[in-house]
Every structure is written in structure tokens, then in C-alpha cells.
Design a protein around this motif. Structure first.
Motif, short mmCIF file in Angstrom:
data_model
loop_
_atom_site.label_atom_id
_atom_site.label_comp_id
_atom_site.label_asym_id
_atom_site.label_seq_id
_atom_site.Cartn_x
_atom_site.Cartn_y
_atom_site.Cartn_z
N GLU A 1 47.39 43.78 46.92
CA GLU A 1 46.05 43.42 46.48
C GLU A 1 45.24 44.62 46.00
OE1 GLU A 1 44.58 41.18 49.81
OE2 GLU A 1 45.84 39.45 49.32
N THR B 1 48.68 36.11 42.88
CA THR B 1 47.82 35.28 42.04
C THR B 1 46.87 36.22 41.33
OG1 THR B 1 47.93 33.48 43.64
CG2 THR B 1 46.16 33.38 42.02
N ASP B 2 46.78 36.08 40.00
CA ASP B 2 45.89 36.95 39.24
C ASP B 2 44.53 36.29 39.04
OD1 ASP B 2 46.10 35.18 37.06
OD2 ASP B 2 47.53 36.43 36.00
N SER B 3 43.65 36.98 38.33
CA SER B 3 42.27 36.49 38.16
C SER B 3 42.18 35.19 37.36
CB SER B 3 41.41 37.57 37.51
OG SER B 3 41.97 37.96 36.29
N THR B 4 43.24 34.83 36.63
CA THR B 4 43.23 33.57 35.88
C THR B 4 43.82 32.42 36.69
OG1 THR B 4 45.39 33.90 34.85
CG2 THR B 4 43.48 34.83 33.70
N GLY B 5 44.31 32.72 37.90
CA GLY B 5 44.92 31.71 38.74
C GLY B 5 46.44 31.59 38.54
N VAL C 1 44.46 39.09 42.70
CA VAL C 1 43.41 38.48 43.52
C VAL C 1 43.91 38.23 44.94
CG1 VAL C 1 41.93 36.45 43.77
CG2 VAL C 1 42.30 37.46 41.51
N SER C 2 45.15 37.73 45.05
CA SER C 2 45.72 37.49 46.37
C SER C 2 47.23 37.68 46.29
CB SER C 2 45.39 36.09 46.88
OG SER C 2 46.00 35.11 46.06
N SER D 1 45.03 46.45 40.39
CA SER D 1 43.99 45.85 39.57
C SER D 1 44.51 44.57 38.91
CB SER D 1 43.55 46.84 38.49
OG SER D 1 42.55 46.28 37.69
N GLY D 2 43.76 43.48 39.08
CA GLY D 2 44.14 42.19 38.52
C GLY D 2 44.75 41.23 39.53
#
Length: 116
Positions: free
Chosen positions: A78, A105-109, A84-85, A81-82
Motif C-alpha cells: 500500500e 486494488t487501484d484508485s479506479t477500483g 488503494v488496498s 503510489s496508486g
């Protein structure tokens, strides 16, 4: 984002069909970068000795719980960068080597995975 592609079997550079150093693109590149963070020992990176997992200090030669090891791995992933989880799945422990899969999981899901 692009990254140099690392052969999953050797975690070394690979070449593409044209003989050039292979590259990979997101979402796999992000998962591979997170898996690289999981493989980094605390203090290993000379440019920033504060990053990495405390393998020598708290894991190797100690008796940590599997949950502790997995939480350290997820936390390291985590930091990329980029990401999220992150979720860690341990698939093996042979000859003192842990193997598994990291799902991020990235920032776009988008969910992607890389082995470590």
C-alpha cells in the motif's frame, strides 16, 4: 504507468520477442511494483532506508504469526503510489521461502495480481 517486466519465476529482467527489455503496463505494472515492495527488506534501499519490511528485525529468526507477516506485506504494498488496498495470499512455504499472491486494488477500483 509502465514498468520493466520481471519474469515471475526468477524476478529478473526479461526480453520481448524483438530482443528488447520487456515492459509491462497497468494494471499488471502496478501489481508488480507492489509485489516488489513486498520483497524489499527494511534498510535494503540505500536511497531510503526507511522503506521495506522488517524481515531481519521481526520476521526471520523470530516466530511471528502468519497474520503479522501478511499485514506487513499488505502495508508495504500500500506504500506504492496508486495502490488503494492490498490483500496477501500465502500459497507456500518451502525451504524457508514464502510464496504467494498479492492482489491490489487501484484508485479506479481495478483489481490486479502478481505473485511473489
Amino acid at each position: 504507468m509502465n514498468s520493466l517486466y520481471l519474469n515471475p519465476s526468477t524476478w529478473d529482467l526479461a526480453v520481448d520477442a524483438s530482443g528488447n527489455i520487456a515492459v509491462c503496463e497497468d494494471p499488471y505494472a502496478l501489481a508488480q511494483n507492489a509485489a516488489t515492495a513486498v520483497r524489499t527488506f527494511l534498510g535494503e534501499c540505500w536511497y531510503d532506508t526507511t522503506i521495506g519490511i522488517p524481515y531481519f528485525q521481526q520476521i526471520l529468526g523470530h516466530l511471528p504469526t502468519l497474520q503479522y507477516v501478511k499485514s506487513q506485506m499488505a502495508a508495504a504494498a500500500e506504500t506504492v503510489s496508486g495502490v488503494v488496498s492490498a490483500q496477501v495470499f500465502i500459497t507456500g512455504f518451502t525451504n524457508r521461502q514464502i510464496t504467494g499472491q498479492l492482489q491490489i486494488t487501484d484508485s479506479t477500483g481495478t483489481v490486479s495480481a502478481a505473485n511473489f
